[in-house]
Design a protein around this motif. Structure first.
Motif, mmCIF file in Angstrom:
data_model
loop_
_atom_site.group_PDB
_atom_site.id
_atom_site.type_symbol
_atom_site.label_atom_id
_atom_site.label_comp_id
_atom_site.label_asym_id
_atom_site.label_seq_id
_atom_site.Cartn_x
_atom_site.Cartn_y
_atom_site.Cartn_z
ATOM 1 N N PHE A 188 99.262 -22.941 -64.177
ATOM 2 C CA PHE A 188 98.680 -24.039 -63.413
ATOM 3 C C PHE A 188 98.839 -23.794 -61.916
ATOM 4 O O PHE A 188 97.909 -23.993 -61.142
ATOM 5 C CB PHE A 188 99.359 -25.350 -63.820
ATOM 6 C CG PHE A 188 98.960 -26.544 -62.995
ATOM 7 C CD1 PHE A 188 97.859 -27.308 -63.344
ATOM 8 C CD2 PHE A 188 99.689 -26.916 -61.874
ATOM 9 C CE1 PHE A 188 97.492 -28.410 -62.597
ATOM 10 C CE2 PHE A 188 99.329 -28.013 -61.113
ATOM 11 C CZ PHE A 188 98.223 -28.767 -61.479
ATOM 12 N N ASP B 172 96.421 -28.865 -67.093
ATOM 13 C CA ASP B 172 97.208 -30.095 -67.048
ATOM 14 C C ASP B 172 97.110 -30.834 -68.377
ATOM 15 O O ASP B 172 98.116 -31.283 -68.934
ATOM 16 C CB ASP B 172 96.733 -30.979 -65.896
ATOM 17 C CG ASP B 172 97.598 -32.212 -65.695
ATOM 18 O OD1 ASP B 172 98.812 -32.165 -66.034
ATOM 19 O OD2 ASP B 172 97.076 -33.213 -65.196
ATOM 20 N N ARG C 27 92.710 -26.122 -63.219
ATOM 21 C CA ARG C 27 93.957 -26.890 -63.163
ATOM 22 C C ARG C 27 93.920 -28.109 -64.074
ATOM 23 O O ARG C 27 94.903 -28.419 -64.738
ATOM 24 C CB ARG C 27 94.251 -27.305 -61.728
ATOM 25 C CG ARG C 27 94.703 -26.142 -60.881
ATOM 26 C CD ARG C 27 95.049 -26.584 -59.499
ATOM 27 N NE ARG C 27 96.324 -25.983 -59.178
ATOM 28 C CZ ARG C 27 97.151 -26.438 -58.282
ATOM 29 N NH1 ARG C 27 96.869 -27.508 -57.596
ATOM 30 N NH2 ARG C 27 98.286 -25.821 -58.050
ATOM 31 N N SER D 298 93.010 -25.098 -56.713
ATOM 32 C CA SER D 298 92.428 -26.367 -57.146
ATOM 33 C C SER D 298 91.012 -26.548 -56.644
ATOM 34 O O SER D 298 90.250 -27.305 -57.202
ATOM 35 C CB SER D 298 93.304 -27.535 -56.709
ATOM 36 O OG SER D 298 93.364 -27.577 -55.313
#
Length: 154
Positions: A94, A45, A41, A99
């Motif tokens: 994403f 990002d 992630r 995460s």
């Protein structure tokens, strides 16, 4: 085919960013030492932030180029649309990545920046994506963007 530009031209930061991306791409090349390196992630990002910065640059270049050179300006505007589509796909990817290892078995997170496990930073990927999408939609027809739409709803 590359154009020859003087070493002291006015675009050193853009050249440095391109060099950094080439270096990063080489470090992610398949090898025995980094075969476990996958997109996460944080990686997406940062890539999304880079793509949205490129969107702003292309938008300004297209706007400045269009009056004296309409055909070239149209090509830059088309490149802007295609880059938006790539940015949108990175944003979607994403949300499909967990995460943490604990979240690997759970459903991918929806686009709710306030509920991200790492907390809502000043400008999350979703907020950045929504802001960029607003600019793109003001200057692009829905037909140009079809079938690429954002799933972000705030």
């Amino acid at each position: 085919m590359t154009s020859r530009t003087p070493a002291d031209d006015a675009h050193p930061y853009l050249r440095a960013a391109s060099t950094g991306i080439r270096h990063h791409t080489r470090t992610l090349a398949p090898s025995d030492t980094n075969s476990s390196r996958r997109a996460d992630r944080l990686h997406l990002d940062v890539l999304h932030a880079h793509l949205t910065a490129l969107l702003q640059l292309l938008d300004r270049l297209a706007g400045n180029t269009r009056p004296p050179h309409p055909a070239a300006g149209r090509h830059l505007a088309t490149a802007h649309t295609r880059l938006w589509q790539a940015t949108s796909e990175v944003h979607s990817a994403f949300h499909l990545l967990p995460s943490t290892a604990a979240e690997a078995d759970t459903e991918p997170s929806a686009c709710h920046p306030e509920r991200l496990p790492e907390g809502p930073p000043v400008l999350t990927i979703c907020q950045r994506h929504l802001a960029a999408g607003h600019v793109v939609r003001r200057k692009t027809t829905p037909t140009d963007l079809h079938p690429h739409t954002t799933a972000c709803v705030r």
